[in-house]
Design an enzyme around this catalytic site. Structure first.
Site, PDB file in Angstrom:
ATOM      1  N   ASN A 165       0.842  -1.199   0.000  1.00 22.32           N
ATOM      2  CA  ASN A 165       0.000   0.000   0.000  1.00 22.32           C
ATOM      3  C   ASN A 165       0.877   1.249   0.000  1.00 22.32           C
ATOM      4  O   ASN A 165       1.954   1.278   0.584  1.00 22.32           O
ATOM      5  CB  ASN A 165      -0.961  -0.009   1.195  1.00 22.32           C
ATOM      6  CG  ASN A 165      -0.426   0.756   2.388  1.00 22.32           C
ATOM      7  OD1 ASN A 165      -0.494   1.988   2.447  1.00 22.32           O
ATOM      8  ND2 ASN A 165       0.141   0.022   3.346  1.00 22.32           N
ATOM      9  N   PHE A 172      -1.878   8.083   4.198  1.00 22.51           N
ATOM     10  CA  PHE A 172      -2.701   8.658   5.291  1.00 22.51           C
ATOM     11  C   PHE A 172      -3.962   9.337   4.741  1.00 22.51           C
ATOM     12  O   PHE A 172      -4.298  10.466   5.120  1.00 22.51           O
ATOM     13  CB  PHE A 172      -1.897   9.674   6.117  1.00 22.51           C
ATOM     14  CG  PHE A 172      -0.884   9.089   7.073  1.00 22.51           C
ATOM     15  CD1 PHE A 172      -0.871   7.740   7.397  1.00 22.51           C
ATOM     16  CD2 PHE A 172       0.075   9.909   7.663  1.00 22.51           C
ATOM     17  CE1 PHE A 172       0.064   7.216   8.296  1.00 22.51           C
ATOM     18  CE2 PHE A 172       1.017   9.402   8.559  1.00 22.51           C
ATOM     19  CZ  PHE A 172       1.013   8.049   8.864  1.00 22.51           C
ATOM     20  N   SER A 194       5.261   5.022   8.932  1.00 21.99           N
ATOM     21  CA  SER A 194       4.683   4.784   7.616  1.00 21.99           C
ATOM     22  C   SER A 194       5.689   5.221   6.556  1.00 21.99           C
ATOM     23  O   SER A 194       6.254   6.309   6.644  1.00 21.99           O
ATOM     24  CB  SER A 194       3.392   5.577   7.433  1.00 21.99           C
ATOM     25  OG  SER A 194       3.023   5.573   6.065  1.00 21.99           O
ATOM     26  N   ASN A 215       4.928   6.078   3.588  1.00 22.18           N
ATOM     27  CA  ASN A 215       4.208   6.766   2.515  1.00 22.18           C
ATOM     28  C   ASN A 215       4.004   8.257   2.720  1.00 22.18           C
ATOM     29  O   ASN A 215       3.308   8.902   1.937  1.00 22.18           O
ATOM     30  CB  ASN A 215       2.854   6.073   2.286  1.00 22.18           C
ATOM     31  CG  ASN A 215       3.046   4.614   1.895  1.00 22.18           C
ATOM     32  OD1 ASN A 215       3.897   4.306   1.087  1.00 22.18           O
ATOM     33  ND2 ASN A 215       2.282   3.722   2.503  1.00 22.18           N
ATOM     34  N   THR A 216       4.572   8.831   3.782  1.00 21.74           N
ATOM     35  CA  THR A 216       4.553  10.281   3.990  1.00 21.74           C
ATOM     36  C   THR A 216       5.997  10.763   4.013  1.00 21.74           C
ATOM     37  O   THR A 216       6.761  10.349   4.881  1.00 21.74           O
ATOM     38  CB  THR A 216       3.833  10.649   5.313  1.00 21.74           C
ATOM     39  OG1 THR A 216       2.460  10.256   5.206  1.00 21.74           O
ATOM     40  CG2 THR A 216       3.913  12.133   5.594  1.00 21.74           C
ATOM     41  N   LYS A 224       4.893   3.351  17.209  1.00 22.43           N
ATOM     42  CA  LYS A 224       4.967   2.305  16.182  1.00 22.43           C
ATOM     43  C   LYS A 224       6.177   2.546  15.296  1.00 22.43           C
ATOM     44  O   LYS A 224       6.323   3.624  14.725  1.00 22.43           O
ATOM     45  CB  LYS A 224       3.691   2.292  15.340  1.00 22.43           C
ATOM     46  CG  LYS A 224       3.623   1.136  14.347  1.00 22.43           C
ATOM     47  CD  LYS A 224       2.228   0.983  13.770  1.00 22.43           C
ATOM     48  CE  LYS A 224       2.133  -0.230  12.853  1.00 22.43           C
ATOM     49  NZ  LYS A 224       0.744  -0.483  12.431  1.00 22.43           N
ATOM     50  N   ASN A 261       5.844  -1.709  11.540  1.00 21.70           N
ATOM     51  CA  ASN A 261       5.037  -1.246  10.415  1.00 21.70           C
ATOM     52  C   ASN A 261       5.402  -2.029   9.142  1.00 21.70           C
ATOM     53  O   ASN A 261       6.116  -3.026   9.203  1.00 21.70           O
ATOM     54  CB  ASN A 261       5.283   0.263  10.226  1.00 21.70           C
ATOM     55  CG  ASN A 261       4.040   0.997   9.740  1.00 21.70           C
ATOM     56  OD1 ASN A 261       3.331   0.524   8.853  1.00 21.70           O
ATOM     57  ND2 ASN A 261       3.775   2.155  10.314  1.00 21.70           N
TER      58      ASN A 261
END
Length: 345
Positions: free
Chosen positions: A108, A112, A170, A172-173, A206, A235
């Site tokens: 993925n 967010f 994450s 993805n940021t 996390k 994660n």
């Protein structure tokens, strides 16, 4: 195969993001029966929270806290919703969710996507009280002072969530995972400690699996120094194991599911060695059976979380993991989950 598992099989035939949305709608609308009481051997305590069992739902399935009443009836010991950011944001362009069926994995790069803190807080105000609910906090993509976004989330959700998770891992940021460095982490955790004064709700951190044992040890020390209550390990990964066979294996984003298992296990082992019982750990990443849940508990986890395995096995997996876990605990002579934590070390 129960009806919910048949539904899961149908959803697997759809576009992953469409299937995700339909599953949430079904959880919101379906009059699911209350789960059967858990085997008492599964009862445990985590950072002051009483859990009927140690099998939790990881963040990402219910980003906006919209299906909490349905999720509360699937038999989880606790559920984590989010990630939520202060301002609503659409996330990355679609497609951004890929099901790697041959590998029992998911990639993925959602970014967010969520409806923002105000909508999230309103839903948490109406949450089920029968289950421990955690909120996973993120930072908006365009925020320069990312720590300020976590502080805003913590303050707004005071009294609404049973715990909050600070998600600095994450992939993805842009810039988010840089918060795992010591100076940035000290700044973030120091500001969170100040913001939570007088708030009894535990705060979890996390972390990513793509860290060296030394980096994980540093994060453990920083977490303990700033009063963090537990570490979630770990994660999704940016790694792409050579064993991947699915056509989408080269897509950008975080990889989760079965191929994450070895890396998440290794990260947990590093965290358990560094923590030496001073900080509770929650294991996540590639957990798809009672055997794997038990292995993580024996490696040092006080609880586990699942997500990607539900995509392939359906919600009946929760009950199967719990039954198997209870049987393994009893077979090895443990009278509770906490007795087994770290017993393999």
């Amino acid at each position: 195969m129960g009806m919910t598992d048949i539904g899961a099989a149908i959803l697997r035939g759809l576009d992953p993001e469409v299937a995700h949305r339909l599953a949430l709608q079904a959880l919101r609308a379906a009059p699911l029966p209350a789960p059967r009481p858990d085997d008492p051997v599964l009862r445990t305590r985590l950072a002051g929270l009483d859990l009927p069992n140690p099998v939790g739902l990881a963040a990402g399935l219910d980003k906006n806290g919209e299906a909490l009443h349905g999720l509360a009836r699937l038999g989880f010991g606790f559920i984590e919703c989010g990630s939520v950011t202060p301002l609503p944001q659409p996330g990355n362009p679609k497609p951004r969710l890929f099901r790697l069926t041959e590998d029992r994995a998911v990639i993925n790069r959602m970014g967010f996507n969520n409806a923002g803190l105000e909508a999230f807080a309103a839903r948490l105000a109406d949450r089920p009280r029968s289950i421990v609910v955690g909120a996973n906090l993120g930072a908006n993509k365009d925020t320069e002072d990312k720590a300020a976004d976590y502080v805003a989330g913590l303050r707004r959700l005071k009294g609404l969530a049973d715990y909050v998770t600070v998600n600095v891992s994450s992939p993805n940021t842009p810039g988010l995972r840089a918060l795992q460095g010591r100076a940035a982490l000290d700044d973030l955790l120091g500001r969170l400690a100040e913001a939570r004064t007088g708030d009894p709700a535990p705060v979890f951190l996390k972390v990513a699996p793509d860290l060296t044992p030394d980096e994980i040890a540093m994060i453990v020390e920083a977490a303990i120094a700033h009063g963090i209550d537990a570490l979630i390990v770990s994660n999704t990964t940016l790694d792409r194991p050579e064993t991947l066979r699915s056509k989408d294996r080269g897509e950008a984003g975080g990889l989760s599911g079965a191929p994450l298992k070895a890396r998440a296990r290794a990260a947990l082992t590093s965290a358990a060695e560094a923590a030496s019982g001073r900080l509770p750990l929650i294991a996540v990443g590639g957990i798809d059976s009672g055997e794997e849940a038990y292995a993580r508990i024996r490696a040092g986890a006080s609880a586990v979380q699942i997500y990607s395995a539900l995509v392939f096995d359906g919600p009946g997996l929760v009950g199967r993991i719990k039954r198997d876990l209870a049987a393994r605990l009893r077979a090895d002579g443990f009278s509770s989950v906490s007795d087994a934590v770290g017993s393999a070390r």
